[in-house]
Design an enzyme around this catalytic site. Structure first.
Site, short mmCIF file in Angstrom:
data_model
loop_
_atom_site.label_atom_id
_atom_site.label_comp_id
_atom_site.label_asym_id
_atom_site.label_seq_id
_atom_site.Cartn_x
_atom_site.Cartn_y
_atom_site.Cartn_z
N GLY A 32 10.83 -0.05 -3.43
CA GLY A 32 10.23 0.50 -2.22
C GLY A 32 8.81 0.93 -2.48
N HIS A 175 5.17 8.66 5.80
CA HIS A 175 4.96 7.24 5.50
C HIS A 175 5.27 6.32 6.67
CE1 HIS A 175 4.22 7.69 1.13
NE2 HIS A 175 4.93 8.78 1.28
N LYS A 290 10.17 -4.85 12.74
CA LYS A 290 9.35 -5.81 12.01
C LYS A 290 8.93 -7.03 12.83
CE LYS A 290 9.54 -3.34 8.26
NZ LYS A 290 8.33 -2.59 7.83
N ASP A 384 4.37 -0.31 12.51
CA ASP A 384 4.58 -0.05 11.09
C ASP A 384 3.60 1.03 10.64
OD1 ASP A 384 5.81 -0.37 8.65
OD2 ASP A 384 5.53 -2.54 8.60
N LEU A 388 2.69 -2.46 3.26
CA LEU A 388 2.05 -2.78 1.99
C LEU A 388 2.14 -4.25 1.64
CD1 LEU A 388 3.17 0.34 -0.09
CD2 LEU A 388 1.04 -0.01 1.17
N ALA A 390 1.17 -6.72 3.36
CA ALA A 390 -0.12 -7.33 3.69
C ALA A 390 -1.12 -7.13 2.54
CB ALA A 390 -0.66 -6.70 4.98
N LYS A 391 -1.14 -5.94 1.96
CA LYS A 391 -2.05 -5.67 0.85
C LYS A 391 -1.62 -6.41 -0.41
CE LYS A 391 -3.57 -1.15 2.52
NZ LYS A 391 -3.80 0.27 2.19
#
Length: 746
Positions: A32, A175, A290, A384, A388, A390-391
């Site tokens: 995670g 988060h 999502k 969202d 992360l 995407a990064k």
């Protein structure tokens, strides 16, 4: 000697999962974004420059552990993982995690109110489990520790810990998105208040994006009535800061992994098996937030309308199992698999399967291999907090090729604006984005990706965590600067002793916010019998001159205090009344400006329900305490701007007080009048207590030997602070009780 400081992390899950198998405990690393990110941060820490020397992670170990194994698990967790486990029963986890967390908070904070349930038993279990976490943390927190609480499962914990450890720095980071007020207010009133009060138990509250931070601040204003100044909130006797910290990733970890032997071998295997086809990658947990179904429908549309892509492109869809106990997730899995089957059946042919679907957890090396081999990454959540993936995709592209398609509803879009940004609800837009991505020249791909990679490298997960901890400590420093000014027991004793010895005492008191709390209607702020009794005791002492210096009208002050032997000052110094004498103007003033200004204030009172105009002799006031708080602040700022143009050539000034805008004749302030009274009186003991910025005029000019006290936590020229009106009453009662003369030689 430098104090040894630990970082105490609290999150729902520990960085490992413990499970009982055949009577023994087995341990596996948790996966995670939070676990991965915090682990990278902790490993990167330099003891010489870090704000802390060690850490301890408090959380649930991932399963229900029998009591006979709990002792050994505690020992193993501490020695092997620097962790402190919180043990929960299956029933507690059912109602807390699967219940309130995943059926109330998760859908609502992600803007799915139709999927949200509100069950009293879930809420009570959420309260109880948060208390269990707080109690567990309380066992290990020391006076020099730093506490960092994470995510929506533990939103009540900061407040619980702050009550136990008022001097320990406590931070909280969310988060997931923090929703708009219109969504957040769907939570029952008592619950929503307790959640917000829990969050502002933290000294620093962090969010991924500016939008989430502003949503939180707006909810604080509208639900708890706490305004803010540039993200700084005054909550009772404390300052709380809300700020934006976009979480990053360990860029070098993904970049180096993409060049490892295992990843390169798997990448070559994937390329060979999908030879000649462009790969669109979709990786997500199974979750309705999502947008997985939307992207499948968009892919179907692409193959329908652009036939040239058939047999030339493949969608690799990896869906990671998640929250298998939640009903909606099982239904969604069925819908995904039906849609995948339909598309493959509709377009597939011998040698070409349009969608390669995998429902499984993906090992890290395999995930990176897919990142490196894919021509396009399709990241299109409906909502969202950050995302992360995407990064990670950008970080893993060693040659900077590839195209990222990113939802405008993901927090990551604020940093990855060079991606192909789409509305995830509109399948035509997603299909058009896929076509654009597939046709984008490589030099343009690299231009965009280099910009994004540089940005996420500069603000990686280590920088994110360091910034948060550093900011938390700076907020605590600012709080301590203010708390030093709170009237201490020693200072109070000095004040009382000086008062008892003095021959000529001057006590000056503001009224609203000092002797009386603020109320919705000014006429309701009537002094209590106890207050009047205390003031009478003080005023009847022949050595004391007691002055109430207020912005109130003279007839109001006369009605409330006219029977007491004290001095009254009305309208911030314009009117003065000595004990048992008539009211007098302190200065000849013009009020011709009122005719032009009064209609403007009345117009704003008509625009804002609950607001009203109060007219005094030499001032007019627009009150908006009883109005919608957000609308009131907007119109107050607008009104000040409007008034500035009207008073530029007249002898008047604008005062912005606590939920009021006042226009009054210029030339007289509490400072000018109060200063003159003090100079005339030759006091050997001077005390002034006030709460408003209008009182700062007098605080500034008081002699150094005087006592000046501000009510409330804010920057001030006053020497000391008291936290509330109740504290003022208590101090005045002490003064009244110690009024008897003391021999100065004693």
């Amino acid at each position: 000697m430098k104090k040894r400081r630990r970082l105490i992390l609290l999150s729902n899950r520990l960085p490992f999962t413990a499970r009982e198998r055949n009577g023994t405990l087995r341990y596996t690393e948790s996966v995670g974004g939070l676990t991965t990110g915090m682990t990278a941060f902790l490993h990167s820490r330099n003891d010489q420059s870090s704000a802390f020397e060690d850490h301890l992670w408090v959380g649930w170990p991932g399963s229900t552990i029998e009591k006979k194994h709990q002792s050994s698990l505690k020992s193993e967790a501490l020695n092997r993982f620097k962790s402190f486990p919180v043990f929960l029963s299956a029933e507690e986890m059912e109602q807390f995690y699967l219940g309130f967390c995943n059926e109330t908070i998760w859908p609502l904070f992600h803007y799915f109110p139709s999927l949200t349930t509100y069950r009293e038993e879930f809420w009570h279990q959420y309260q109880r489990v948060n208390e269990i976490f707080a109690e567990a943390a309380a066992e290990i927190i020391g006076p020099d520790d730093i506490v960092w609480v994470h995510d929506y499962q533990l939103m009540l914990v900061p407040g619980m810990l702050k009550k136990r450890f008022p001097d320990v720095p406590v931070g909280f980071f969310l988060h997931i998105p923090f929703p708009s007020f219109e969504i957040f207010r769907l939570i029952p009133v008592a619950w929503r208040k307790e959640i917000l009060e829990g969050l502002i138990g933290a000294d620093l509250v962090g969010f991924h994006t500016y939008e989430y931070t502003q949503n939180f601040l707006r909810c604080l204003l509208r639900i708890l009535g706490h305004g803010h100044t540039m993200g700084t909130i005054v909550a009772g006797d404390r300052l709380v800061k809300a700020e934006t910290f976009p979480m990053g990733i360990d860029v070098n970890h993904f970049l180096s992994a993409s060049q490892s032997k295992d990843v390169l071998a798997e990448r070559d295997h994937l390329r060979n098996s999908l030879s000649g086809e462009k790969i669109i990658l979709s990786v997500d947990r199974l979750d309705y937030t999502k947008g997985i179904l939307n992207r499948l429908e968009a892919y179907e549309l692409l193959l329908d309308t652009d036939k040239e892509y058939r047999r030339k492109v493949v969608l690799v869809m990896i869906v990671v199992p998640s929250r298998t106990g939640v009903r909606q997730y099982g239904e969604m899995k069925r819908q995904i698999e039906e849609l995948v089957g339909r598309i493959n059946g509709k377009f597939g042919s011998v040698g070409w399967t349009p969608i390669i679907y995998q429902y499984r957890a993906m090992p890290f090396s395999s995930l990176v291999a897919y990142y490196t081999v894919s021509d396009v990454a399709l990241v299109t959540p409906l909502r969202d907090g950050m995302n992360l993936i995407a990064k990670e995709y950008i970080a893993a592209r060693a040659d900077d090729s590839g195209v990222l398609i990113l939802s405008e509803m993901a927090g990551a879009v604020k940093e990855l604006g060079e991606a192909v940004v789409i509305n995830p609800n509109y399948r035509d837009e997603i299909a058009a984005a896929m076509k654009e991505a597939l046709e984008m020249p490589e030099d343009e791909q690299r231009r965009r990706n280099r910009i994004m990679k540089e940005r996420i490298t500069r603000y990686d997960v280590v920088r994110w965590a360091n910034d948060f901890v550093s900011r938390l400590l700076s907020v605590r420093d600012a709080q301590q600067v203010l708390s030093v000014k709170i009237l201490s027991a020693e200072s109070r004793k000095k004040l009382l002793d000086h008062h008892a010895r003095a021959e000529r005492r001057g006590i000056y008191l503001d009224y609203d916010g000092t002797l009386s709390p603020f109320v919705r209607r000014p006429e309701d702020a009537v002094p209590s019998e106890n207050l009047l009794k205390t003031l009478r005791q003080l005023a009847e002492d022949e050595r004391t001159t007691l002055t109430i210096i207020s912005g109130r009208k003279r007839d109001v002050l006369e009605r409330w205090f006219g029977s007491l032997p004290l001095r009254l000052v009305a309208e911030h110094g314009i009117w003065l009344k000595e004990p048992r004498k008539e009211w007098n103007l302190t200065k000849s003033l013009s009020k011709e400006w009122k005719a032009a200004v009064l209609p403007i204030l009345q117009q704003y009172a008509e625009r804002l329900p609950g607001s009203f105009v109060e007219e005094k002799d030499y001032s007019v006031v627009w009150h908006y305490r009883g109005s919608d708080p957000e609308h009131g602040e907007v119109l107050a700022a607008e009104l000040v701007d409007t008034l500035m143009g009207f008073i530029v050539n007249v002898d008047a000034q604008i005062l912005r007080g606590n939920k009021i805008i006042e226009v009054r004749s210029a030339g007289v302030t509490k400072g000018t009048v109060g200063g003159e009274l003090i100079r005339r009186s030759n006091h050997d003991f001077i005390l002034f207590i006030g709460d408003d910025w209008t009182d700062e005029d007098l605080f500034k000019i008081l002699p150094p030997s005087s006592y000046s006290i501000k009510v409330g936590m804010a920057k001030t020229y006053a020497q000391s602070m008291l936290q509330s009106v109740g504290d003022v009453h208590a101090l005045l009662e002490m003064l009244a009780a110690h009024h008897k003369k003391v021999d100065p030689k004693a």
